[in-house]
Design a protein around this motif. Sequence first.
Motif, mmCIF file in Angstrom:
data_model
loop_
_atom_site.group_PDB
_atom_site.id
_atom_site.type_symbol
_atom_site.label_atom_id
_atom_site.label_comp_id
_atom_site.label_asym_id
_atom_site.label_seq_id
_atom_site.Cartn_x
_atom_site.Cartn_y
_atom_site.Cartn_z
ATOM 1 N N GLY A 1 -8.735 4.000 -3.467
ATOM 2 C CA GLY A 1 -7.764 3.813 -3.748
ATOM 3 C C GLY A 1 -7.330 2.352 -1.856
ATOM 4 N N LEU B 1 0.798 -1.424 -0.493
ATOM 5 C CA LEU B 1 0.008 -0.028 -0.197
ATOM 6 C C LEU B 1 0.944 1.263 0.019
ATOM 7 N N PRO C 1 -9.919 -3.641 0.833
ATOM 8 C CA PRO C 1 -9.536 -4.714 0.041
ATOM 9 C C PRO C 1 -10.640 -4.679 -1.465
ATOM 10 N N ALA D 1 -17.763 -4.107 3.514
ATOM 11 C CA ALA D 1 -18.587 -4.449 4.023
ATOM 12 C C ALA D 1 -19.718 -4.915 3.454
HETATM 13 N N1 LIG Z 1 -14.732 1.563 3.504
HETATM 14 C C1 LIG Z 1 -13.184 0.238 3.632
HETATM 15 C C2 LIG Z 1 -11.691 0.875 3.779
HETATM 16 C C3 LIG Z 1 -10.330 0.200 3.506
HETATM 17 C C4 LIG Z 1 -9.414 0.671 3.957
HETATM 18 O O1 LIG Z 1 -9.389 1.684 5.194
HETATM 19 N N2 LIG Z 1 -8.522 -0.530 3.934
HETATM 20 C C5 LIG Z 1 -6.765 0.549 3.933
HETATM 21 C C6 LIG Z 1 -6.211 -0.460 4.201
HETATM 22 S S1 LIG Z 1 -6.601 -0.827 5.769
HETATM 23 C C7 LIG Z 1 -6.158 1.059 2.880
HETATM 24 O O2 LIG Z 1 -6.768 0.628 1.280
HETATM 25 N N3 LIG Z 1 -5.920 2.154 2.598
HETATM 26 C C8 LIG Z 1 -4.703 2.921 1.244
HETATM 27 C C9 LIG Z 1 -4.969 4.184 1.584
HETATM 28 O O3 LIG Z 1 -6.145 4.534 1.947
HETATM 29 O O4 LIG Z 1 -4.028 4.751 0.526
HETATM 30 C C10 LIG Z 1 -13.938 -0.908 3.319
HETATM 31 O O5 LIG Z 1 -14.174 -1.274 4.446
HETATM 32 O O6 LIG Z 1 -12.986 -1.570 2.709
#
Ligand SMILES: N[C@@H](CCC(=O)N[C@@H](CS)C(=O)NCC(=O)O)C(=O)O
Length: 232
Positions: free
Chosen positions: A52, A38, A55, A68
């Motif tokens: 971005g 990431l 999952p 979700a």
């Molecule tokens: N609301 C999203 C949150 C997903 C999320 O925050 N993923 C983080 C990793 S735990 C991510 O990809 N972060 C990369 C970024 O924000 O650039 C979900 O439920 O899928």
Amino acid sequence: MSIPEFELISHHLCPYVQRAVITLLEKEIPHQRTYIDLSNKPGWFRHISPLGKVPLLKVGDEVLFESAVICEYLNEITSGSLHPTNPLTKAKHRAWIEFGSSILNAIAGFYNAATEEAFEQKRQELVDKFAWIERHWQGNSYFAGDQFLLVDAVYGPIFRYFNVFDSITDFKIFVNTPNVQGWRQALRNRLSIQQAVTEDYPEQLLMFLIQRHSYLSNLVHSKTGYFPVGAN
Ligand SMILES: N[C@@H](CCC(=O)N[C@@H](CS)C(=O)NCC(=O)O)C(=O)O
């Protein structure tokens, strides 16, 4: 319904990814997992991920985002629902799932807090959030009794953080929440939750915590003497 090919775009530490993996495992859905960095997102990933974030679930040529939504979809296309049937109860489970995401935000605040004061504020926020669950607890082993449901899949990855936090010191998050503690233990014993991460998860998380250069990073050093090779 025939099941298409699934590829879950993942990250080793992401709790949102873990929800999806746990659902895939609970529903015994064959899938491939592709892990990305990431901090250096591949061009192909930027191209298909609207936010971005991981999952992502690739369903044949289609792409689903938001954990979700992914879990709900996986639940719907397979037999044996991981949701209660009563609409009001189901709505309440979804609300507590959303609450789980707010706990994840509080956890991020906890490990990123720069000062002792900010850290204590986040620690108290976590105590308060788990107290909310304790007050509304109607479960047994799991959130709604003996059956493992989607809401449990969401809290498994949340509690996993605290296994690593406990290895640093006792932050006294669960002292007044015996039911939440029991739930935490039941989820820890669940195979799908154990299998949602790789074996080196604790080491990887400690390394990640140290790299925050936060108040907690300093505690990792001072309480455990842990200085992993490659941390900077
Ligand atoms: N609301 C999203 C949150 C997903 C999320 O925050 N993923 C983080 C990793 S735990 C991510 O990809 N972060 C990369 C970024 O924000 O650039 C979900 O439920 O899928």
